[in-house]
Design a protein around this motif. Structure first.
Motif, short mmCIF file in Angstrom:
data_model
loop_
_atom_site.label_atom_id
_atom_site.label_comp_id
_atom_site.label_asym_id
_atom_site.label_seq_id
_atom_site.Cartn_x
_atom_site.Cartn_y
_atom_site.Cartn_z
N VAL A 233 0.71 -1.11 -0.15
CA VAL A 233 -0.04 0.07 0.11
C VAL A 233 0.88 1.43 0.00
O VAL A 233 1.77 1.41 0.82
N MET A 250 -2.67 0.36 -4.44
CA MET A 250 -2.14 -0.79 -3.77
C MET A 250 -2.01 -2.07 -4.88
O MET A 250 -2.27 -1.96 -5.58
N SER A 319 -8.22 1.36 5.71
CA SER A 319 -7.22 0.44 5.82
C SER A 319 -7.90 -1.01 5.77
O SER A 319 -7.37 -2.09 5.32
N LEU A 322 -9.27 -2.61 2.64
CA LEU A 322 -8.08 -3.11 1.85
C LEU A 322 -7.62 -4.54 2.18
O LEU A 322 -7.25 -5.42 1.24
N HIS A 326 -7.96 -7.92 0.00
CA HIS A 326 -6.90 -8.70 -0.50
C HIS A 326 -6.99 -10.09 0.05
O HIS A 326 -6.59 -11.05 -0.67
#
Length: 353
Positions: A233, A250, A319, A322, A326
Motif C-alpha cells: 500500500v 495498492m 485500511s 483493503l 486482499h
C-alpha cells in the motif's frame, strides 16, 4: 573462514568506491549478518558493512541474505489459525502524522482476521511515535514472548497482538544503538518488517511503501521470508494507511506474481476528507512529546472504535477494507467498507483492547 576473516573479505570488496565495489553472494551476506547478530563482530566493522552495502546499493541476493540471517536468529512460532495478517509498519515510527494502524489489529480481529503488529521503542532515522508507545498508553503489555503473542492470536476473544523486536530477535534489537549512530537508513530498515515471527497456515503480509519501485522488491523479499501473499500500500509516511484525500495505489501479490493493481479512491467508499492524514497537534513533536502523542492517539482511537465519525474512523474503514479485499473475505471494497463500519458502530472492538 572464521567470522572476522569473512567480514574483512566482505568489506574489502563492498567498500571500494562507486566504480570498484562488488556485490557479495547470498551466503556471504547471510553468514556475515549472522555473525553481527551473534555479537561476533565489533561495532566499527558492523557499521562499515551496513554503510558500504547501502552506498553501493544492495543487490537482491544481499537483501535476501541479510533477511535470511535475521530469520535464522529469530524466534518463530506457528499459530493455529487459518489466516494470519502480519502488519509491517515502519519500525522508526511516525513523526508527522498519527498512526491509525495501531488500532487496525483489533478491528481486523473482530472481522475474523487474527492480526499481529510488531516494532520497537525508537530507532533511526525517524525516532518517531511507534506502536510500542501506543500499546503502552493503552495499558497493554509490550513485552509478550513469542509464545504469549501466539496465545493471544489463538484466543478468539482477543485475536491480535503486538510483539516487540526485543522479544523475537534480541540480536537484531541489540543493534539499535549502532543504527542510531549510523543515522541513515540501512538494509535493516528494509527487511526488519518482513520477519513475521508468527505464522498462520496462510500468512498475509500487509506493507506500506513510498517509492514506486519498491512493490516488486518487497514482494520478492516477502516470498523469500516464507509468507504467502503480500499487499503493498502506498501509505502515509510509508505505513499501511493510504491517503484519505486522494487516489492511492495498492498492489496485491501471490508469491512474486502480481495479481492486482488498484487505484484506491476514498470517495468511492464514502470517505470525504480534506486532509490526507491526522497531523500531530500543534506544539507536540515526536522528539519531545512521545507520551502525550501516544495518549492523544489512544483517545482518538477509542473514540473511533466507539463509532465516532472522524479522520481516524475513516482511516480504519479504508485500511481494514483493503485487507478484507486482499484476503478475499469480500468481493468488493464497497462491501468491505460496509462491514467495517458495522463493526466500528457496534463498539464491539473495544472489548478486544
Amino acid at each position: 573462514m572464521n567470522s572476522q576473516a569473512l567480514l574483512k573479505s566482505i568489506i574489502q570488496r563492498i567498500a571500494t568506491g562507486p566504480d570498484l565495489s562488488k556485490d557479495i553472494a547470498f551466503e556471504e551476506a547471510r553468514d556475515g549478518m549472522q555473525a553481527i547478530l551473534r555479537g561476533e563482530i565489533d561495532d566499527v566493522q558492523s557499521a562499515i558493512f551496513l554503510i558500504a552495502l547501502r552506498m553501493k546499493r544492495e543487490s537482491m541476493d544481499e537483501n535476501e541474505g541479510i533477511l535470511a540471517a535475521i530469520l535464522l536468529e529469530s524466534d518463530k512460532q506457528a499459530v493455529a489459525v487459518e489466516n494470519l495478517v502480519d502488519l509491517g509498519d515502519p519500525y522508526s515510527g511516525y513523526n508527522r502524522s498519527i498512526p491509525v494502524s495501531s488500532f487496525l489489529p483489533p478491528v481486523l480481529a473482530e472481522l475474523g482476521l487474527p492480526t499481529v503488529i510488531h516494532g520497537l521503542d525508537s530507532v533511526s532515522p525517524k525516532f518517531g511515535l511507534t506502536h510500542r508507545h501506543i500499546n503502552q498508553a493503552l495499558g497493554l503489555s509490550v513485552d509478550h514472548s513469542t509464545a504469549e503473542a501466539k496465545a493471544r492470536l489463538e484466543n478468539d476473544a482477543i485475536g491480535w497482538s503486538y510483539i516487540d523486536q526485543a522479544s523475537y530477535c534480541s540480536g537484531l534489537h541489540d543493534l539499535v544503538s549502532l543504527r542510531d549512530r549510523i543515522i541513515k537508513r540501512t538494509v535493516i530498515n528494509t527487511v526488519e518488517t518482513l520477519i513475521a515471527p508468527l505464522r498462520g497456515k496462510t500468512t498475509h503480509a500487509i506493507l506500506g511503501y513510498v517509492h514506486k519501485p519498491y512493490p516488486p522488491i518487497y514482494a520478492h523479499l516477502i516470498n523469500a521470508s516464507g509468507m504467502d501473499t503480500a499487499l503493498l500500500v502506498r501509505g502515509v509516511e510509508g505505513g499501511v494507511i493510504p491517503s484519505l484525500r486522494q487516489k492511492g495505489l495498492m498492489v496485491s501479490y501471490q508469491g512474486v506474481e502480481e495479481k492486482n493493481r488498484v487505484d484506491i479512491e476514498p470517495k468511492s467508499l464514502g470517505i470525504e476528507q480534506e486532509m490526507r492524514a491526522i497531523t500531530f497537534p500543534e506544539g507536540l513533536t515526536a522528539e519531545n512529546d512521545i507520551e502525550a502523542l501516544a495518549e492523544y492517539t489512544v483517545s482518538l482511537g477509542k473514540a473511533a472504535l466507539s463509532g465516532e465519525k472522524s479522520l481516524f474512523y475513516d482511516g480504519l474503514v479504508l485500511s481494514a477494507s483493503l485487507v478484507l479485499w486482499h484476503t478475499k473475505r469480500v468481493k468488493s471494497l464497497e462491501e468491505a467498507a460496509q462491514m467495517v463500519r458495522e463493526v466500528l458502530n457496534s463498539g464491539k472492538v473495544l472489548n478486544r483492547l
